[in-house]
Write a protein that holds these residues in place. Structure first.
Motif, PDB file in Angstrom:
ATOM      1  N   THR A  28      -2.286   7.514 -13.492  1.00 56.69           N
ATOM      2  CA  THR A  28      -3.080   6.527 -12.763  1.00 56.69           C
ATOM      3  C   THR A  28      -2.189   5.847 -11.731  1.00 56.69           C
ATOM      4  OG1 THR A  28      -2.593   4.843 -14.424  1.00 56.69           O
ATOM      5  CG2 THR A  28      -4.636   6.088 -14.699  1.00 56.69           C
ATOM      6  N   PRO A  29      -2.755   5.457 -10.580  1.00 58.93           N
ATOM      7  CA  PRO A  29      -1.952   4.763  -9.561  1.00 58.93           C
ATOM      8  C   PRO A  29      -1.358   3.470 -10.121  1.00 58.93           C
ATOM      9  CG  PRO A  29      -4.062   5.447  -8.656  1.00 58.93           C
ATOM     10  CD  PRO A  29      -4.135   5.666 -10.139  1.00 58.93           C
ATOM     11  N   VAL A  30      -0.178   3.076  -9.623  1.00 62.15           N
ATOM     12  CA  VAL A  30       0.472   1.859 -10.120  1.00 62.15           C
ATOM     13  C   VAL A  30      -0.313   0.602  -9.754  1.00 62.15           C
ATOM     14  CG1 VAL A  30       2.795   2.843 -10.226  1.00 62.15           C
ATOM     15  CG2 VAL A  30       2.059   1.632  -8.161  1.00 62.15           C
ATOM     16  N   CYS A  31      -1.175   0.695  -8.764  1.00 68.20           N
ATOM     17  CA  CYS A  31      -2.070  -0.423  -8.420  1.00 68.20           C
ATOM     18  C   CYS A  31      -3.453  -0.104  -8.991  1.00 68.20           C
ATOM     19  CB  CYS A  31      -2.157  -0.615  -6.908  1.00 68.20           C
ATOM     20  SG  CYS A  31      -0.647  -1.227  -6.182  1.00 68.20           S
ATOM     21  N   PRO A  32      -3.687  -0.457 -10.248  1.00 71.76           N
ATOM     22  CA  PRO A  32      -4.921  -0.045 -10.919  1.00 71.76           C
ATOM     23  C   PRO A  32      -6.177  -0.715 -10.370  1.00 71.76           C
ATOM     24  CG  PRO A  32      -3.710  -1.573 -12.290  1.00 71.76           C
ATOM     25  CD  PRO A  32      -2.832  -1.260 -11.109  1.00 71.76           C
ATOM     26  N   ASP A  33      -6.032  -1.802  -9.610  1.00 69.72           N
ATOM     27  CA  ASP A  33      -7.200  -2.508  -9.083  1.00 69.72           C
ATOM     28  C   ASP A  33      -7.745  -1.885  -7.807  1.00 69.72           C
ATOM     29  OD1 ASP A  33      -6.928  -4.275 -11.187  1.00 69.72           O
ATOM     30  OD2 ASP A  33      -5.731  -5.686 -10.021  1.00 69.72           O
ATOM     31  N   SER A  34      -7.115  -0.834  -7.327  1.00 73.64           N
ATOM     32  CA  SER A  34      -7.545  -0.199  -6.087  1.00 73.64           C
ATOM     33  C   SER A  34      -7.717   1.298  -6.307  1.00 73.64           C
ATOM     34  CB  SER A  34      -6.509  -0.423  -4.984  1.00 73.64           C
ATOM     35  OG  SER A  34      -6.871   0.305  -3.834  1.00 73.64           O
ATOM     36  N   GLU A  35      -8.753   1.841  -5.690  1.00 73.36           N
ATOM     37  CA  GLU A  35      -8.973   3.287  -5.754  1.00 73.36           C
ATOM     38  C   GLU A  35      -8.263   4.010  -4.611  1.00 73.36           C
ATOM     39  OE1 GLU A  35     -13.005   4.489  -6.322  1.00 73.36           O
ATOM     40  OE2 GLU A  35     -13.407   2.831  -7.693  1.00 73.36           O
ATOM     41  N   ASP A  36      -7.684   3.262  -3.683  1.00 79.43           N
ATOM     42  CA  ASP A  36      -7.002   3.841  -2.524  1.00 79.43           C
ATOM     43  C   ASP A  36      -5.542   4.138  -2.886  1.00 79.43           C
ATOM     44  OD1 ASP A  36      -5.923   4.582  -0.108  1.00 79.43           O
ATOM     45  OD2 ASP A  36      -6.697   2.843   0.991  1.00 79.43           O
ATOM     46  N   PRO A  37      -5.136   5.416  -2.906  1.00 74.99           N
ATOM     47  CA  PRO A  37      -3.744   5.751  -3.233  1.00 74.99           C
ATOM     48  C   PRO A  37      -2.722   5.086  -2.315  1.00 74.99           C
ATOM     49  CG  PRO A  37      -5.098   7.720  -3.199  1.00 74.99           C
ATOM     50  CD  PRO A  37      -5.943   6.601  -2.666  1.00 74.99           C
ATOM     51  N   LEU A  38      -3.109   4.763  -1.091  1.00 75.77           N
ATOM     52  CA  LEU A  38      -2.164   4.109  -0.176  1.00 75.77           C
ATOM     53  C   LEU A  38      -1.708   2.758  -0.706  1.00 75.77           C
ATOM     54  CD1 LEU A  38      -3.547   4.942   3.369  1.00 75.77           C
ATOM     55  CD2 LEU A  38      -1.405   5.701   2.340  1.00 75.77           C
ATOM     56  N   ASP A  39      -2.529   2.113  -1.528  1.00 76.19           N
ATOM     57  CA  ASP A  39      -2.129   0.835  -2.118  1.00 76.19           C
ATOM     58  C   ASP A  39      -1.019   1.001  -3.145  1.00 76.19           C
ATOM     59  OD1 ASP A  39      -3.899  -0.582  -0.534  1.00 76.19           O
ATOM     60  OD2 ASP A  39      -5.492  -0.556  -2.036  1.00 76.19           O
ATOM     61  N   SER A  40      -0.808   2.238  -3.600  1.00 78.56           N
ATOM     62  CA  SER A  40       0.261   2.544  -4.558  1.00 78.56           C
ATOM     63  C   SER A  40       1.383   3.325  -3.891  1.00 78.56           C
ATOM     64  CB  SER A  40      -0.304   3.346  -5.737  1.00 78.56           C
ATOM     65  OG  SER A  40      -1.229   2.576  -6.463  1.00 78.56           O
ATOM     66  N   SER A  41       1.470   3.237  -2.569  1.00 81.84           N
ATOM     67  CA  SER A  41       2.477   4.023  -1.847  1.00 81.84           C
ATOM     68  C   SER A  41       3.636   3.150  -1.388  1.00 81.84           C
ATOM     69  CB  SER A  41       1.843   4.729  -0.645  1.00 81.84           C
ATOM     70  OG  SER A  41       1.489   3.800   0.342  1.00 81.84           O
ATOM     71  N   THR A  42       4.750   3.834  -1.114  1.00 77.43           N
ATOM     72  CA  THR A  42       5.940   3.183  -0.584  1.00 77.43           C
ATOM     73  C   THR A  42       6.770   4.226   0.152  1.00 77.43           C
ATOM     74  OG1 THR A  42       7.766   1.677  -1.123  1.00 77.43           O
ATOM     75  CG2 THR A  42       7.408   3.515  -2.630  1.00 77.43           C
ATOM     76  N   VAL A  43       7.817   3.780   0.805  1.00 76.64           N
ATOM     77  CA  VAL A  43       8.763   4.677   1.470  1.00 76.64           C
ATOM     78  C   VAL A  43      10.096   4.544   0.753  1.00 76.64           C
ATOM     79  CG1 VAL A  43       9.984   5.230   3.611  1.00 76.64           C
ATOM     80  CG2 VAL A  43       7.603   4.455   3.695  1.00 76.64           C
ATOM     81  N   LEU A  44      10.648   5.669   0.298  1.00 73.05           N
ATOM     82  CA  LEU A  44      11.978   5.678  -0.305  1.00 73.05           C
ATOM     83  C   LEU A  44      12.978   6.058   0.778  1.00 73.05           C
ATOM     84  CD1 LEU A  44      11.304   7.508  -3.687  1.00 73.05           C
ATOM     85  CD2 LEU A  44      11.240   5.059  -3.191  1.00 73.05           C
ATOM     86  N   THR A  45      14.037   5.268   0.915  1.00 71.40           N
ATOM     87  CA  THR A  45      15.034   5.477   1.956  1.00 71.40           C
ATOM     88  C   THR A  45      16.410   5.637   1.340  1.00 71.40           C
ATOM     89  OG1 THR A  45      13.731   4.093   3.435  1.00 71.40           O
ATOM     90  CG2 THR A  45      15.985   4.508   4.074  1.00 71.40           C
ATOM     91  N   ALA A  46      17.158   6.610   1.846  1.00 75.86           N
ATOM     92  CA  ALA A  46      18.536   6.832   1.396  1.00 75.86           C
ATOM     93  C   ALA A  46      19.466   6.575   2.569  1.00 75.86           C
ATOM     94  CB  ALA A  46      18.702   8.268   0.911  1.00 75.86           C
ATOM     95  N   PRO A  47      20.633   6.069   2.332  1.00 77.31           N
ATOM     96  CA  PRO A  47      21.200   5.726   1.030  1.00 77.31           C
ATOM     97  C   PRO A  47      20.915   4.296   0.592  1.00 77.31           C
ATOM     98  CG  PRO A  47      22.898   5.530   2.673  1.00 77.31           C
ATOM     99  CD  PRO A  47      21.636   5.976   3.392  1.00 77.31           C
ATOM    100  N   ALA A  48      20.155   3.536   1.366  1.00 76.31           N
ATOM    101  CA  ALA A  48      19.952   2.113   1.059  1.00 76.31           C
ATOM    102  C   ALA A  48      19.173   1.878  -0.225  1.00 76.31           C
ATOM    103  CB  ALA A  48      19.247   1.424   2.221  1.00 76.31           C
ATOM    104  N   GLY A  49      18.145   2.680  -0.507  1.00 82.16           N
ATOM    105  CA  GLY A  49      17.302   2.424  -1.669  1.00 82.16           C
ATOM    106  C   GLY A  49      17.524   3.378  -2.822  1.00 82.16           C
ATOM    107  N   VAL A  50      17.625   4.651  -2.510  1.00 81.82           N
ATOM    108  CA  VAL A  50      17.830   5.691  -3.521  1.00 81.82           C
ATOM    109  C   VAL A  50      18.856   6.683  -2.989  1.00 81.82           C
ATOM    110  CG1 VAL A  50      15.488   5.477  -4.486  1.00 81.82           C
ATOM    111  CG2 VAL A  50      15.921   7.115  -2.646  1.00 81.82           C
ATOM    112  N   PRO A  51      19.470   7.477  -3.863  1.00 80.95           N
ATOM    113  CA  PRO A  51      20.431   8.479  -3.394  1.00 80.95           C
ATOM    114  C   PRO A  51      19.769   9.511  -2.465  1.00 80.95           C
ATOM    115  CG  PRO A  51      20.665   8.129  -5.758  1.00 80.95           C
ATOM    116  CD  PRO A  51      19.419   7.416  -5.332  1.00 80.95           C
TER     117      PRO A  51
END
Length: 107
Positions: A28-51
């Motif tokens: 299930t999307p991490v934002c359970p109150d919304s049916e829009d997957p974009l509400d559960s989206s993010t951008v992962l950036t390296a090397p600042a956020g993740v390897p």
């Protein structure tokens, strides 16, 4: 804003939709109150956020079929966190409601 690949500063990034996985059902999307997957989206950036290995591994995966036909999601990958954890590119990622996605020190 970085978009799937190398950004203007030389960092790598990938767009993802975050899901919580359960052993007894579909993720299930991490934002359970919304049916829009974009509400559960993010951008992962390296090397600042993740390897960088995490971003490269995600960029090497296919866009999920249900995202491919959507003009807003057609560059996103899916990350499924079970018990707040997900393994990508040999690294353990964690998800926290307050802090978001981060690489575990134990990776």
């Amino acid at each position: 804003m970085p978009v799937n690949g190398e950004d203007e500063t030389g960092g790598l990034s990938v767009r993802v939709v975050l899901y919580c996985g359960e052993s007894d059902g579909a993720p299930t999307p991490v934002c359970p109150d919304s049916e829009d997957p974009l509400d559960s989206s993010t951008v992962l950036t390296a090397p600042a956020g993740v390897p960088a290995a995490v971003v490269r591994a995600l960029l090497a995966t296919d866009v999920p079929g249900e995202f491919a036909q959507d003009p807003w999601l057609n560059r996103h990958r899916a990350l499924v966190f079970v018990d707040g954890r997900c393994r990508v590119g040999g690294h353990e990622l964690r998800y926290h409601d307050k802090f978001g996605v981060y690489a575990s020190e134990e990776s």
